[in-house]
Motif scaffolding. Structure first.
Motif, short mmCIF file in Angstrom:
data_model
loop_
_atom_site.label_atom_id
_atom_site.label_comp_id
_atom_site.label_asym_id
_atom_site.label_seq_id
_atom_site.Cartn_x
_atom_site.Cartn_y
_atom_site.Cartn_z
N LYS A 52 8.77 10.71 13.42
CA LYS A 52 7.57 11.07 14.16
C LYS A 52 6.35 11.20 13.26
N ASN A 53 6.55 11.54 12.00
CA ASN A 53 5.42 11.81 11.14
C ASN A 53 4.95 10.60 10.34
N ASP A 54 5.57 9.43 10.53
CA ASP A 54 5.17 8.20 9.85
C ASP A 54 5.09 8.33 8.34
N THR A 55 5.98 9.11 7.76
CA THR A 55 6.05 9.17 6.30
C THR A 55 7.24 8.35 5.86
N PHE A 56 7.21 7.88 4.64
CA PHE A 56 8.29 7.04 4.14
C PHE A 56 9.45 7.91 3.71
N ASN A 57 10.62 7.67 4.32
CA ASN A 57 11.83 8.42 3.99
C ASN A 57 13.00 7.48 4.21
N ARG A 58 13.59 6.94 3.16
CA ARG A 58 14.63 5.94 3.31
C ARG A 58 15.95 6.49 3.79
N ARG A 59 16.26 7.72 3.58
CA ARG A 59 17.58 8.24 3.97
C ARG A 59 17.47 9.29 5.04
N GLU B 274 0.83 -1.21 0.00
CA GLU B 274 0.00 0.00 0.00
C GLU B 274 0.86 1.26 0.00
N MET B 275 1.95 1.23 0.76
CA MET B 275 2.85 2.38 0.81
C MET B 275 3.47 2.62 -0.57
N ILE B 276 3.91 1.55 -1.25
CA ILE B 276 4.52 1.70 -2.57
C ILE B 276 3.50 2.24 -3.57
N LYS B 277 2.27 1.73 -3.51
CA LYS B 277 1.24 2.22 -4.43
C LYS B 277 0.97 3.70 -4.24
N SER B 278 1.19 4.21 -3.04
CA SER B 278 0.90 5.62 -2.76
C SER B 278 2.03 6.56 -3.16
N LEU B 279 3.19 6.02 -3.52
CA LEU B 279 4.33 6.86 -3.86
C LEU B 279 4.14 7.54 -5.21
N ASP B 280 4.63 8.78 -5.31
CA ASP B 280 4.70 9.44 -6.60
C ASP B 280 6.01 9.01 -7.27
N GLU B 281 6.31 9.57 -8.45
CA GLU B 281 7.52 9.16 -9.17
C GLU B 281 8.79 9.42 -8.37
N ASP B 282 8.85 10.56 -7.69
CA ASP B 282 10.04 10.87 -6.89
C ASP B 282 10.20 9.89 -5.74
N GLY B 283 9.10 9.58 -5.07
CA GLY B 283 9.16 8.62 -3.97
C GLY B 283 9.57 7.24 -4.42
N MET B 284 9.07 6.82 -5.57
CA MET B 284 9.45 5.52 -6.11
C MET B 284 10.93 5.52 -6.49
N ALA B 285 11.41 6.62 -7.04
CA ALA B 285 12.83 6.72 -7.41
C ALA B 285 13.71 6.60 -6.16
N VAL B 286 13.28 7.23 -5.07
CA VAL B 286 14.04 7.14 -3.81
C VAL B 286 14.02 5.71 -3.30
N LEU B 287 12.87 5.07 -3.34
CA LEU B 287 12.74 3.69 -2.87
C LEU B 287 13.66 2.75 -3.63
N ILE B 288 13.60 2.80 -4.94
CA ILE B 288 14.40 1.90 -5.76
C ILE B 288 15.87 2.29 -5.75
N GLY B 289 16.14 3.58 -5.85
CA GLY B 289 17.51 4.06 -5.95
C GLY B 289 18.31 3.93 -4.68
N SER B 290 17.64 3.81 -3.52
CA SER B 290 18.38 3.73 -2.27
C SER B 290 18.62 2.29 -1.82
N ALA B 291 18.13 1.33 -2.57
CA ALA B 291 18.31 -0.08 -2.20
C ALA B 291 19.70 -0.56 -2.59
N ASP B 292 20.37 -1.23 -1.66
CA ASP B 292 21.67 -1.83 -1.97
C ASP B 292 21.50 -3.14 -2.73
N CYS B 293 20.44 -3.85 -2.44
CA CYS B 293 20.14 -5.09 -3.17
C CYS B 293 18.68 -5.45 -2.94
#
Length: 120
Positions: A113-120, A5-24
């Motif tokens: 504290k704000n329960d938003t997705f932020n990988r870094r 559900e969190m991934i479905k709610s991401l915009d393009e920038d959020g998805m780029a952060v999610l995928i781009g910040s993964a080591d594997c």
């Protein structure tokens, strides 16, 4: 909210952060290293169905770790809840000089504290 559900709610920038910040791909698997069964599709599906974990870890090391750690804590005091701080120090001595060299590391385990997705 599940990870799916969190991934479905991401915009393009959020998805780029999610995928781009993964080591594997293992970052998106329900299995830990100790319990890995080498079934990546099954593990990824279980991860997508699991609840979002907002816990994060920040590492500090080097000669300025105390200053860096304190500055980070001060600058983020309104945006994170610190769960724990793991701190380790050591002193290494060279055999011939007998001069010791300090080495330390700190890990801050926290949640946003704000329960938003932020990988870094």
């Amino acid at each position: 909210m599940t990870n799916f559900e969190m991934i479905k709610s991401l915009d393009e920038d959020g998805m780029a952060v999610l995928i781009g910040s993964a080591d594997c791909i293992c970052e998106y698997c329900a299995y830990e290293i100790e319990t890995c069964v080498y079934s990546c599709i099954e593990g990824s599906k279980k991860w997508l169905e699991s609840e979002v974990d907002y816990m994060k870890v920040k590492q500090f090391d080097g000669h300025s770790l105390e200053r860096d750690l304190n500055e980070w804590l001060e600058s983020n005091e309104n945006s994170v809840d610190v769960i724990d701080i793991k701190y380790s120090v050591a002193s290494f001595t060279e055999c011939q000089k007998y001069d010791s060299e300090y080495f330390g590391c700190a890990l801050v385990i926290y949640k946003t504290k704000n329960d938003t997705f932020n990988r870094r």
